[in-house]
Motif scaffolding. Structure first.
Motif, PDB file in Angstrom:
ATOM      1  N   PRO A  41       0.826  -1.215   0.000  1.00 24.16           N
ATOM      2  CA  PRO A  41       0.000   0.000   0.000  1.00 24.16           C
ATOM      3  C   PRO A  41       0.860   1.266   0.000  1.00 24.16           C
ATOM      4  O   PRO A  41       1.865   1.339   0.675  1.00 24.16           O
ATOM      5  N   GLU A  42       0.419   2.256  -0.790  1.00 20.71           N
ATOM      6  CA  GLU A  42       1.146   3.525  -0.894  1.00 20.71           C
ATOM      7  C   GLU A  42       0.650   4.548   0.111  1.00 20.71           C
ATOM      8  O   GLU A  42       1.273   5.579   0.291  1.00 20.71           O
ATOM      9  N   THR A  43      -0.500   4.271   0.726  1.00 22.62           N
ATOM     10  CA  THR A  43      -1.040   5.174   1.737  1.00 22.62           C
ATOM     11  C   THR A  43      -1.401   4.364   2.974  1.00 22.62           C
ATOM     12  O   THR A  43      -1.452   3.140   2.936  1.00 22.62           O
ATOM     13  N   PHE A  44      -1.655   5.061   4.068  1.00 21.16           N
ATOM     14  CA  PHE A  44      -2.092   4.390   5.285  1.00 21.16           C
ATOM     15  C   PHE A  44      -3.541   3.963   5.134  1.00 21.16           C
ATOM     16  O   PHE A  44      -4.285   4.492   4.304  1.00 21.16           O
ATOM     17  N   ASP A  45      -3.960   3.033   5.939  1.00 20.23           N
ATOM     18  CA  ASP A  45      -5.337   2.544   5.975  1.00 20.23           C
ATOM     19  C   ASP A  45      -6.288   3.742   6.032  1.00 20.23           C
ATOM     20  O   ASP A  45      -6.173   4.574   6.945  1.00 20.23           O
ATOM     21  N   ALA A  79       4.879   0.660   1.098  1.00 23.94           N
ATOM     22  CA  ALA A  79       5.471   0.999  -0.202  1.00 23.94           C
ATOM     23  C   ALA A  79       6.719   1.876  -0.019  1.00 23.94           C
ATOM     24  O   ALA A  79       7.730   1.677  -0.692  1.00 23.94           O
ATOM     25  N   ALA A  80       6.646   2.838   0.884  1.00 20.73           N
ATOM     26  CA  ALA A  80       7.807   3.708   1.141  1.00 20.73           C
ATOM     27  C   ALA A  80       8.943   2.915   1.772  1.00 20.73           C
ATOM     28  O   ALA A  80      10.106   3.082   1.411  1.00 20.73           O
ATOM     29  N   TYR A  81       8.607   2.031   2.700  1.00 19.54           N
ATOM     30  CA  TYR A  81       9.623   1.205   3.354  1.00 19.54           C
ATOM     31  C   TYR A  81      10.279   0.274   2.330  1.00 19.54           C
ATOM     32  O   TYR A  81      11.502   0.143   2.299  1.00 19.54           O
ATOM     33  N   ALA A  82       9.476  -0.320   1.464  1.00 22.56           N
ATOM     34  CA  ALA A  82      10.003  -1.230   0.436  1.00 22.56           C
ATOM     35  C   ALA A  82      10.924  -0.502  -0.535  1.00 22.56           C
ATOM     36  O   ALA A  82      11.903  -1.072  -1.030  1.00 22.56           O
TER      37      ALA A  82
END
Length: 168
Positions: free
Chosen positions: A6-10, A153-156
């Motif tokens: 996911p590129e955004t938070f829940d 997504a940012a962490y990856a």
């Protein structure tokens, strides 16, 4: 099944919580840089009798509402967040003119006050470096790096720490 991170938070997460998780997920060196910038700008309070310091404070305070609006709109920090320092562009031009030309009157020099001159030099070059980082971030956002800092997504992508590991 979508294997993409996911590129955004829940979306069910309150915006304030998502923004806080994003802020806490910034890499340590970026966080240190941001604190350093704040301290440099806070130096303006030592020289409020000087016009350049008052302009520095105005530019610094102009960023606050932009941070609020940008982070709220994106539900966290993204590379587009570099736009929040836009008020620093005219300030950097003004400060460069005051330090390096006589366009706006006699340039500020160490002869005026070594401490003040030193602070203005640090402020000017720190602002220029920051705007450079911001320009790169905005360009990367325009090229598709649209994830919110702290999300999987940012962490990856190596752009942030993992928000989940920071929040338990």
């Amino acid at each position: 099944m979508n294997d993409r991170a996911p590129e955004t938070f829940d979306p069910s997460l309150p915006t304030a919580v998502a923004a806080f998780r994003s802020w806490r997920s910034i890499k340590i060196w970026v966080m240190a840089w941001l604190w350093y910038l704040n301290v440099v700008y806070w130096g303006a309070f030592l020289f409020l009798d000087r016009p350049e310091a008052r302009w520095a404070l105005a530019a610094y305070l102009a960023v606050g509402p932009l941070i609020f609006v940008m982070v709220r709109a994106q539900r966290g920090l993204t590379r587009l967040s570099g736009l929040i320092h836009f008020p620093w562009v005219p300030f950097a031009i003004y400060l460069g003119l005051r330090l390096f030309t006589d366009t706006l009157g006699a340039p500020v020099t160490a002869a005026d006050s070594a401490l003040y001159y030193g602070w203005l030099q640090i402020l000017f070059w720190s602002t220029i470096i920051c705007l450079g980082f911001d320009a790169v971030d905005v360009a990367r956002w325009l090229r598709g790096e649209r994830y919110v800092i702290g999300t999987p997504a940012a962490y990856a992508a190596g752009a942030s720490r993992d928000a989940q590991s920071l929040t338990g």
